[in-house]
Enzyme design. Structure first.
Site, PDB file in Angstrom:
ATOM      1  N   LYS A   1      -9.266   2.734  -2.056  1.00  0.00           N
ATOM      2  CA  LYS A   1      -9.500   2.243  -0.693  1.00  0.00           C
ATOM      3  C   LYS A   1     -10.871   2.723  -0.219  1.00  0.00           C
ATOM      4  O   LYS A   1     -11.204   3.915  -0.292  1.00  0.00           O
ATOM      5  CB  LYS A   1      -8.396   2.739   0.235  1.00  0.00           C
ATOM      6  CG  LYS A   1      -8.370   2.073   1.602  1.00  0.00           C
ATOM      7  CD  LYS A   1      -7.109   2.483   2.359  1.00  0.00           C
ATOM      8  CE  LYS A   1      -6.965   1.779   3.695  1.00  0.00           C
ATOM      9  NZ  LYS A   1      -5.717   2.182   4.389  1.00  0.00           N
ATOM     10  N   GLU A  22       0.830  -1.209   0.000  1.00  0.00           N
ATOM     11  CA  GLU A  22       0.000   0.000   0.000  1.00  0.00           C
ATOM     12  C   GLU A  22       0.867   1.262   0.000  1.00  0.00           C
ATOM     13  O   GLU A  22       1.842   1.357   0.745  1.00  0.00           O
ATOM     14  CB  GLU A  22      -0.891  -0.025   1.253  1.00  0.00           C
ATOM     15  CG  GLU A  22      -1.727   1.211   1.472  1.00  0.00           C
ATOM     16  CD  GLU A  22      -2.484   1.170   2.792  1.00  0.00           C
ATOM     17  OE1 GLU A  22      -3.443   1.944   2.923  1.00  0.00           O
ATOM     18  OE2 GLU A  22      -2.131   0.369   3.680  1.00  0.00           O
ATOM     19  N   LEU A  55      25.971   7.971  28.537  1.00  0.00           N
ATOM     20  CA  LEU A  55      26.024   6.620  29.116  1.00  0.00           C
ATOM     21  C   LEU A  55      26.249   6.777  30.616  1.00  0.00           C
ATOM     22  O   LEU A  55      27.327   7.179  31.055  1.00  0.00           O
ATOM     23  CB  LEU A  55      27.154   5.822  28.470  1.00  0.00           C
ATOM     24  CG  LEU A  55      27.159   4.318  28.718  1.00  0.00           C
ATOM     25  CD1 LEU A  55      25.931   3.666  28.086  1.00  0.00           C
ATOM     26  CD2 LEU A  55      28.430   3.684  28.160  1.00  0.00           C
ATOM     27  N   ILE A  88      20.739   1.097  33.439  1.00  0.00           N
ATOM     28  CA  ILE A  88      20.237   0.093  32.511  1.00  0.00           C
ATOM     29  C   ILE A  88      19.604   0.706  31.264  1.00  0.00           C
ATOM     30  O   ILE A  88      19.718   0.150  30.161  1.00  0.00           O
ATOM     31  CB  ILE A  88      19.244  -0.855  33.230  1.00  0.00           C
ATOM     32  CG1 ILE A  88      18.983  -2.101  32.364  1.00  0.00           C
ATOM     33  CG2 ILE A  88      17.962  -0.132  33.591  1.00  0.00           C
ATOM     34  CD1 ILE A  88      18.294  -3.214  33.100  1.00  0.00           C
ATOM     35  N   LYS A  99       0.659  -8.182  16.813  1.00  0.00           N
ATOM     36  CA  LYS A  99      -0.089  -7.713  15.642  1.00  0.00           C
ATOM     37  C   LYS A  99      -0.340  -8.825  14.624  1.00  0.00           C
ATOM     38  O   LYS A  99      -1.395  -8.864  13.986  1.00  0.00           O
ATOM     39  CB  LYS A  99       0.677  -6.567  14.982  1.00  0.00           C
ATOM     40  CG  LYS A  99      -0.062  -5.866  13.848  1.00  0.00           C
ATOM     41  CD  LYS A  99      -1.266  -5.085  14.342  1.00  0.00           C
ATOM     42  CE  LYS A  99      -1.895  -4.216  13.270  1.00  0.00           C
ATOM     43  NZ  LYS A  99      -1.088  -3.029  12.949  1.00  0.00           N
ATOM     44  N   CYS A 103      -5.585  -2.947   2.414  1.00  0.00           N
ATOM     45  CA  CYS A 103      -5.333  -2.912   3.861  1.00  0.00           C
ATOM     46  C   CYS A 103      -6.627  -2.974   4.676  1.00  0.00           C
ATOM     47  O   CYS A 103      -7.227  -4.029   4.801  1.00  0.00           O
ATOM     48  CB  CYS A 103      -4.506  -1.673   4.220  1.00  0.00           C
ATOM     49  SG  CYS A 103      -3.689  -1.790   5.843  1.00  0.00           S
ATOM     50  N   SER A 146      20.289   3.631  29.549  1.00  0.00           N
ATOM     51  CA  SER A 146      21.276   4.066  28.563  1.00  0.00           C
ATOM     52  C   SER A 146      22.080   2.887  28.034  1.00  0.00           C
ATOM     53  O   SER A 146      22.500   2.887  26.872  1.00  0.00           O
ATOM     54  CB  SER A 146      22.197   5.131  29.146  1.00  0.00           C
ATOM     55  OG  SER A 146      22.939   4.646  30.239  1.00  0.00           O
TER      56      SER A 146
END
Length: 552
Positions: free
Chosen positions: A113, A45, A291, A295, A181, A149, A297
Site C-alpha cells: 500500500k 484488504e 427499559l 424512545i 459512503k 484501498c 431504550s
C-alpha cells in the site's frame, strides 16, 4: 491469449486476530471459485488479520503469526485459481499493509500500500510505512493492477499501473460505513476508470469491528464509468464476474445488480450488524438493558432483538415514584410485542439507603441534580450486577444529542459495554423508530409489524428523575438542539455561521458550552456504531481540558 477472465469476489466478514479462522474462510472462498472455474479469487484488504488492527499490528509476535498463517494458506493454493488476500508484510526496510497473490503454491506478487490514510478514523502512518508503487502482475495471461484501498482514492497508483501495462484494476478495501459512503467511493472509482481507461473491480469487507462496521457494497465499473455489477451492502457474498476482451481491451459482462437501500435502512442495518458482531466476536450471546418506557431504550432493545433474536434480550424496568404508569405500561407493551423478557427491580429502597447514608454530610443542602444522579447510578449498579451474574452484556442507550451535551449520567445510564445509537441524533432516533415500524427485512431476527408502540414515539422525552420532568426543561427542543449540534460537530461551523442560519446566539452558546464541558464524559463512554463521518471517538478528537470558546 485468453479472451475471458473469471474473477470470484469474496465480500466476507473477517475477525480481527482470528488468523486461522480467517484463513479457513479465505480457503473456502477459493474452493468456491475453483468450482466455478475462476481464474482468480480475491478477498479484501488485510483480510487475514481482520481490519482495522490498530496497534495490534505493531506487535512483532502477532505479525510473525500472521505471516506464518499467510504462508500456510498460500501453500494450499494449488491446482486452481490464483488467490489475492490482504495481510501484513514486515521487512528490515519497513512495515507494510500488503496484498499477497498466490498461485500453484507459490507467491506470484506482493503489492504494498502506497497511499496511507491519515484522516478521520484512519491513522495508518502510525503503524505502516509507505510502500513503493508496484507494477502489474500476470494471472493466466491477463495483467492485473492492484491499488490497495486508499491507493485508488488518488490518481498516482492507478495511473502508474495503467502506464506499465495493467489491463484490469482490482481494488481490495477495508472501507467502513458512514452515511452516503457508497456515493463517495463511486465518485473516486469512476475517476480512476475514466483516467486510466481500464475496468475496475472494487471489493470491500463486511461486518463490525468495535465502533466501525464495514458495509461491503462491492461493485465493478467498465470503461467510461458504466456500472457492470453491484453487490448488496452488509451481506456476505461470494459471486463471480466475467471479463471479456474486445478490440478496446477488457470489459466486464453485466452481473448482479443488487438494490442499494435508503440511508434509513442502511443506518439501521449498520447498528444491527455492528452490535451483533461486537457481541459475537467478544464472546457474548445475550444482552441486558434498562427499559425505561422511553424512545431511546425502546430502539436499543429493538436493535438488539433484530441482531440476536428477542430471546437473547433481557429488559429490566427500574422504576421509582417518579416513573409514570405510562412508562411502565409502554415498556411492558414493547417487551410483549417483541417477545423479550422483562423484569422489574424498584430502586426506591436502595436510593433511600444511599440518602440515609449521606444524610449527615448533605444536611443543610437542597435537593438538586445530585439526588437525581444517585438514582441513575443505582440503576447502573443493578444492571451491571445482572450483567456479571448472568453473562449478559449491558447495553447503554444514550443518543448522540445526549452524548454531545452531557445529558447522561457517568457511571449511571452510561454504564455498559456497547451503545448502538451513540452516533444517532435524537431527531433521527424518532425517525428510525418510525422506519422500523413500517419496514421488515429478512435479516431482522425480531418480529415484523409495529414493534415500537406509537405512544413511546409520540410522548415528550423525559428522564423521570423528578416530578413532571421533561428534557426540554434543560435543553432546547430537539430539532433546534440537533440543528446546532450538526453545525458544531459535523460541519465545524462557527457561532456566527449558525446565527446566520437563524439560530439564537444565546442558545448556540449554551449548546457550545455543554458540548465542550462534556468531553470528559465521552472519553469514558462505551463504544458504539459509527454512522457519520464525525462520530465521537476517532473521527472527532478534542482535548478534555479546553478553555477556548467561539466569541464570534
Amino acid at each position: 491469449m485468453a479472451d475471458r477472465f473469471r474473477l470470484t469476489m469474496a465480500q466476507l466478514n473477517p475477525t480481527v486476530g482470528a488468523l486461522e479462522a480467517n484463513a479457513e474462510k479465505a480457503f473456502a472462498a477459493w474452493e468456491e471459485g475453483k468450482r466455478a472455474g475462476a481464474d482468480m479469487v480475491v478477498l479484501p484488504e488485510m483480510f487475514l488479520t481482520g481490519y482495522q488492527t490498530q496497534d495490534l499490528i505493531a506487535k512483532p509476535a502477532f505479525v510473525r503469526d500472521a505471516v506464518a498463517a499467510m504462508e500456510a494458506l498460500g501453500a494450499r493454493i494449488t491446482d486452481g485459481p490464483a488467490l489475492g488476500i490482504g495481510g501484513p508484510y514486515w521487512t528490515e526496510q519497513g512495515q507494510y499493509n500488503a496484498y499477497w497473490v498466490w498461485k500453484d503454491g507459490a507467491l506470484v506478487a506482493r503489492m504494498l500500500k502506497h497511499d496511507l490514510p491519515h484522516h478521520g478514523i484512519f491513522d495508518e502512518y502510525r503503524i505502516y510505512d509507505t510502500g513503493q508503487i508496484s507494477g502489474p502482475y500476470a494471472i493466466n495471461g491477463v495483467r492485473i493492477g492492484t491499488p490497495i484501498c486508499e491507493d485508488a482514492w488518488h490518481p498516482d497508483v492507478a495511473e502508474t499501473l495503467a502506464e506499465t501495462g495493467a489491463e484490469i484494476l482490482i481494488v481490495p478495501n477495508g472501507s467502513p460505513y458512514h452515511r452516503g459512503k457508497l456515493d463517495v467511493r463511486m465518485t473516486h472509482m469512476v475517476a480512476r476508470v475514466v483516467e486510466t481507461g481500464l475496468p475496475l473491480a472494487y471489493l470491500n469487507s463486511v461486518g463490525g469491528q468495535d465502533d466501525q462496521v464495514f458495509d461491503g457494497a462491492s461493485f465493478v465499473l467498465n470503461r467510461h464509468g458504466q456500472l457492470a455489477a453491484q453487490f448488496a451492502p452488509f451481506d456476505e457474498i461470494i459471486d463471480h464476474v466475467d471479463f471479456e476482451r474486445d478490440g478496446e481491451g477488457w470489459a466486464c459482462v453485466a452481473g448482479r445488480d443488487d438494490p442499494q437501500p435508503s440511508e434509513w435502512e442502511q443506518d439501521y442495518r449498520a447498528m444491527v450488524e455492528s452490535l451483533g458482531d461486537y457481541l459475537r466476536k467478544s464472546g457474548f450471546s445475550k444482552v441486558v438493558l434498562g427499559l425505561s418506557g422511553g424512545i431511546d431504550s425502546a430502539l436499543v432493545a429493538t436493535i438488539a432483538a433484530d441482531a440476536l433474536g428477542p430471546e437473547a434480550v433481557h429488559c429490566v424496568m427500574l422504576p421509582s415514584e417518579y416513573t409514570s404508569q405510562g412508562s411502565l405500561d409502554h415498556a411492558a407493551d414493547l417487551a410483549k410485542r417483541q417477545g423479550m423478557r422483562l423484569d422489574t427491580v424498584r430502586i426506591d429502597g436502595a436510593r433511600d439507603a444511599v440518602s440515609d447514608a449521606l444524610a449527615h454530610l448533605m444536611e443543610g443542602t437542597e435537593p438538586d441534580v445530585t439526588e437525581e444522579n444517585i438514582q441513575s447510578r443505582l440503576r447502573g449498579v443493578m444492571l451491571m450486577a445482572l450483567s456479571n451474574k448472568f453473562g449478559e452484556m449491558l447495553l447503554t442507550t444514550g443518543n448522540k444529542s445526549e452524548m454531545a451535551v452531557g445529558y447522561a449520567t457517568i457511571y449511571g445510564d452510561m454504564a455498559g459495554g456497547y451503545n448502538p445509537i451513540k452516533d444517532l441524533y435524537k431527531t433521527r432516533v424518532f425517525e428510525t423508530c418510525r422506519w422500523r415500524n413500517a419496514n421488515y427485512r429478512d435479516w431482522m431476527k425480531g418480529p415484523e409489524g409495529e414493534v415500537i408502540p406509537r405512544e413511546i414515539i409520540d410522548k415528550p422525552p423525559s428522564a423521570e428523575l423528578r416530578p413532571d420532568q421533561k428534557d426540554e426543561d434543560s435543553l432546547p427542543p430537539y430539532p433546534v438542539l440537533d440543528g446546532i449540534l450538526e453545525g458544531l460537530v459535523e460541519r465545524d461551523a462557527s457561532v456566527a455561521d449558525l446565527v446566520a442560519e437563524g439560530y439564537e446566539r444565546e442558545t448556540i452558546k449554551k449548546v457550545e458550552h455543554l458540548l465542550y464541558i462534556s468531553e470528559w464524559k465521552r472519553h469514558q463512554s462505551a463504544p458504539g456504531t459509527r454512522l457519520s463521518s464525525k462520530a465521537f471517538w476517532l473521527d472527532r478528537r478534542y482535548p478534555i481540558v479546553n478553555r477556548w470558546r467561539d466569541h464570534g
